[in-house]
Every structure is written in structure tokens, then in C-alpha cells.
Design a protein around this motif. Structure first.
Motif, PDB file in Angstrom:
ATOM      1  N   THR A 237      51.698  39.515   0.574  1.00  0.00           N
ATOM      2  CA  THR A 237      50.523  40.152   1.176  1.00  0.00           C
ATOM      3  C   THR A 237      49.840  39.265   2.203  1.00  0.00           C
ATOM      4  OG1 THR A 237      49.059  39.321  -0.559  1.00  0.00           O
ATOM      5  CG2 THR A 237      50.077  41.497  -0.909  1.00  0.00           C
ATOM      6  N   GLY A 238      50.119  37.982   2.176  1.00  0.00           N
ATOM      7  CA  GLY A 238      49.500  37.061   3.115  1.00  0.00           C
ATOM      8  C   GLY A 238      48.114  36.621   2.707  1.00  0.00           C
ATOM      9  N   GLN A 239      47.682  36.992   1.517  1.00  0.00           N
ATOM     10  CA  GLN A 239      46.346  36.606   1.062  1.00  0.00           C
ATOM     11  C   GLN A 239      46.407  35.292   0.292  1.00  0.00           C
ATOM     12  OE1 GLN A 239      44.989  39.919  -1.239  1.00  0.00           O
ATOM     13  NE2 GLN A 239      44.366  41.087   0.553  1.00  0.00           N
ATOM     14  N   GLN A 240      45.260  34.627   0.284  1.00  0.00           N
ATOM     15  CA  GLN A 240      45.161  33.376  -0.444  1.00  0.00           C
ATOM     16  C   GLN A 240      44.471  33.620  -1.771  1.00  0.00           C
ATOM     17  OE1 GLN A 240      43.152  30.610   2.071  1.00  0.00           O
ATOM     18  NE2 GLN A 240      44.792  30.534   3.572  1.00  0.00           N
ATOM     19  N   ALA A 241      44.874  32.872  -2.773  1.00  0.00           N
ATOM     20  CA  ALA A 241      44.271  32.989  -4.100  1.00  0.00           C
ATOM     21  C   ALA A 241      43.790  31.605  -4.535  1.00  0.00           C
ATOM     22  CB  ALA A 241      45.275  33.537  -5.095  1.00  0.00           C
ATOM     23  N   PHE A 242      42.635  31.573  -5.148  1.00  0.00           N
ATOM     24  CA  PHE A 242      42.066  30.330  -5.647  1.00  0.00           C
ATOM     25  C   PHE A 242      41.922  30.438  -7.164  1.00  0.00           C
ATOM     26  CE2 PHE A 242      40.528  30.809  -1.324  1.00  0.00           C
ATOM     27  CZ  PHE A 242      40.870  29.586  -0.779  1.00  0.00           C
TER      28      PHE A 242
ATOM     29  N   ARG B  43      43.155  25.020  -7.833  1.00  0.00           N
ATOM     30  CA  ARG B  43      44.470  25.380  -7.316  1.00  0.00           C
ATOM     31  C   ARG B  43      44.314  26.332  -6.144  1.00  0.00           C
ATOM     32  NH1 ARG B  43      49.306  23.390  -9.014  1.00  0.00           N
ATOM     33  NH2 ARG B  43      50.136  25.437  -8.684  1.00  0.00           N
ATOM     34  N   HIS B  44      45.218  26.231  -5.186  1.00  0.00           N
ATOM     35  CA  HIS B  44      45.239  27.123  -4.032  1.00  0.00           C
ATOM     36  C   HIS B  44      46.651  27.667  -3.905  1.00  0.00           C
ATOM     37  CE1 HIS B  44      45.992  27.858   0.279  1.00  0.00           C
ATOM     38  NE2 HIS B  44      44.847  28.492   0.163  1.00  0.00           N
ATOM     39  N   LEU B  45      46.785  28.985  -3.966  1.00  0.00           N
ATOM     40  CA  LEU B  45      48.100  29.612  -3.875  1.00  0.00           C
ATOM     41  C   LEU B  45      48.120  30.600  -2.722  1.00  0.00           C
ATOM     42  CD1 LEU B  45      48.629  30.355  -7.661  1.00  0.00           C
ATOM     43  CD2 LEU B  45      49.633  28.510  -6.350  1.00  0.00           C
ATOM     44  N   GLN B  46      49.278  30.707  -2.083  1.00  0.00           N
ATOM     45  CA  GLN B  46      49.466  31.656  -0.992  1.00  0.00           C
ATOM     46  C   GLN B  46      50.391  32.763  -1.483  1.00  0.00           C
ATOM     47  OE1 GLN B  46      48.271  31.330   2.260  1.00  0.00           O
ATOM     48  NE2 GLN B  46      49.123  33.305   2.801  1.00  0.00           N
ATOM     49  N   ASN B  47      49.934  34.019  -1.404  1.00  0.00           N
ATOM     50  CA  ASN B  47      50.761  35.157  -1.746  1.00  0.00           C
ATOM     51  C   ASN B  47      51.520  35.549  -0.481  1.00  0.00           C
ATOM     52  OD1 ASN B  47      51.925  37.528  -2.542  1.00  0.00           O
ATOM     53  ND2 ASN B  47      50.075  38.351  -3.503  1.00  0.00           N
TER      54      ASN B  47
END
Length: 194
Positions: free
Chosen positions: A180-185, A173-177
Motif C-alpha cells: 500500500t505504500g503506507q508507513q506503520a509505527f 519500530r518503523h515498518l513500510q507496507n
């Protein structure tokens, strides 16, 4: 003290959640249970003897356990993995005995070996040591490849019994916060009930 208060509040919420009566009528609740019970997962039947059989077959004849598991493409790999160090074992053993026989004939006083004028006695001793070490290493590699052949057949027989249907999947999964503009995997576990 704060930890004890936190635990007490947490337990009270759990108890309240389990004792709370939802507004679902009894008939609908029974229907939900029936639909869940009617759905069943189909997995490969478990055969406890299959891994033992595969390992036994590979121990008797390398590659036979892979044939039992229907992984025919692994049979040539098993023979290459065992045959290559076995070839080097035989070659190094022949070379070792050749240098050893030449050294023994020189100790007995004969000067008619194939290495006369090429190697002296010290060179023959060093050559014997080198080929003996290579022979022993080749033997260890042959035994290791034979054991890995057995382990491979056993592990594959175990893995053949796992359910690999599309009803249960693990997907990246790839999510965009956006705050904060950070990406989460991460990973997502999906269970499909038909």
C-alpha cells in the motif's frame, strides 16, 4: 450460528495443537529445559519497606527521602518548591496584618497610621481581602509542595526496585507496507536470553 462454528473450529485447532506430538526426541527436550532454567534474570532486590521509609523521611524533613533514594539533585528543588510559596505566605500575612491594624486604628478613632491620606477605609478593606486571599493560596501551595515532596520520594523508591537491564527493552519500530505504500509505527518488546 457462524460464531458458534468459528468458536468450535478455533477450539479444535487449539486442542489439536496442544495434543500434537512434536518430533523432538526426549533427550533434546530435556536439554532445552535445562538451558532455560540455567538462565536467570537479575533484578534489584525488592524491599517493601523502602518506599515507606522514603516517604517517612520526607515527611519528617523535606528532602531527606530524596537523599535516602540517592537523588541528591532533587533536594534543592524540594526546598525551592516549598520555600517559595512559604515566603509569599509570610509576606502576604505581614501585609494583611499591616492593613488590618491600620483599619482597626481608624475604627478606634486614631488617625496616625501609615496609610493616612493614601487609602480610605474602603481601600483598606479591599487590601485586607486581597492579601488574605493571597496568603491562603500561598498556604495551600506550600502544603501541596510538601505533599508532592513526600509522594516523589515514595514513587522514586518504588521505581528504584524495577529491573531496568538491557535484557528487556521496549523499542520504537518503523515498518513500510510495500503493497500500500503506507508507513506503520509501533513498539517492539525484546527479551535477550544470554
Amino acid at each position: 450460528m457462524k460464531n458458534i462454528i468459528f468458536i468450535a473450529v478455533f477450539i479444535s485447532f487449539l486442542v489439536k495443537g496442544f495434543t500434537q506430538n512434536d518430533s523432538i526426541p526426549v533427550n533434546e527436550e530435556l536439554q532445552l529445559d535445562k538451558t532455560v532454567e540455567s538462565k536467570s534474570f537479575e533484578a534489584n532486590p525488592f524491599d517493601a519497606n523502602a518506599p515507606a521509609k522514603a516517604a517517612f523521611y520526607s515527611a519528617v524533613l523535606p528532602g531527606l527521602g530524596q537523599a535516602y533514594n540517592k537523588s541528591y539533585w532533587k533536594i534543592p528543588l524540594a526546598y525551592i518548591a516549598i520555600g517559595t510559596p512559604l515566603y509569599f505566605y509570610i509576606d502576604n500575612n505581614n501585609q494583611y496584618h499591616s492593613y488590618r491594624d491600620a483599619f482597626k486604628s481608624r475604627l478606634a478613632g486614631f488617625e496616625n497610621d501609615e496609610f493616612i491620606g493614601i487609602l480610605n477605609d474602603d481601600d483598606l478593606i479591599e487590601a485586607q481581602k486581597l492579601f488574605r486571599e493571597n496568603r491562603d493560596l500561598s498556604l495551600l501551595l506550600t502544603i501541596a509542595a510538601y505533599i508532592l515532596n513526600i509522594i516523589d520520594a515514595n514513587v522514586e523508591a518504588h521505581l528504584n526496585q524495577f529491573n531496568i537491564s538491557d535484557d528487556l527493552t521496549l523499542q520504537p519500530r518503523h515498518l513500510q507496507n510495500f503493497s500500500t505504500g503506507q508507513q506503520a509505527f509501533g513498539l517492539s518488546l525484546n527479551l535477550k536470553l544470554n
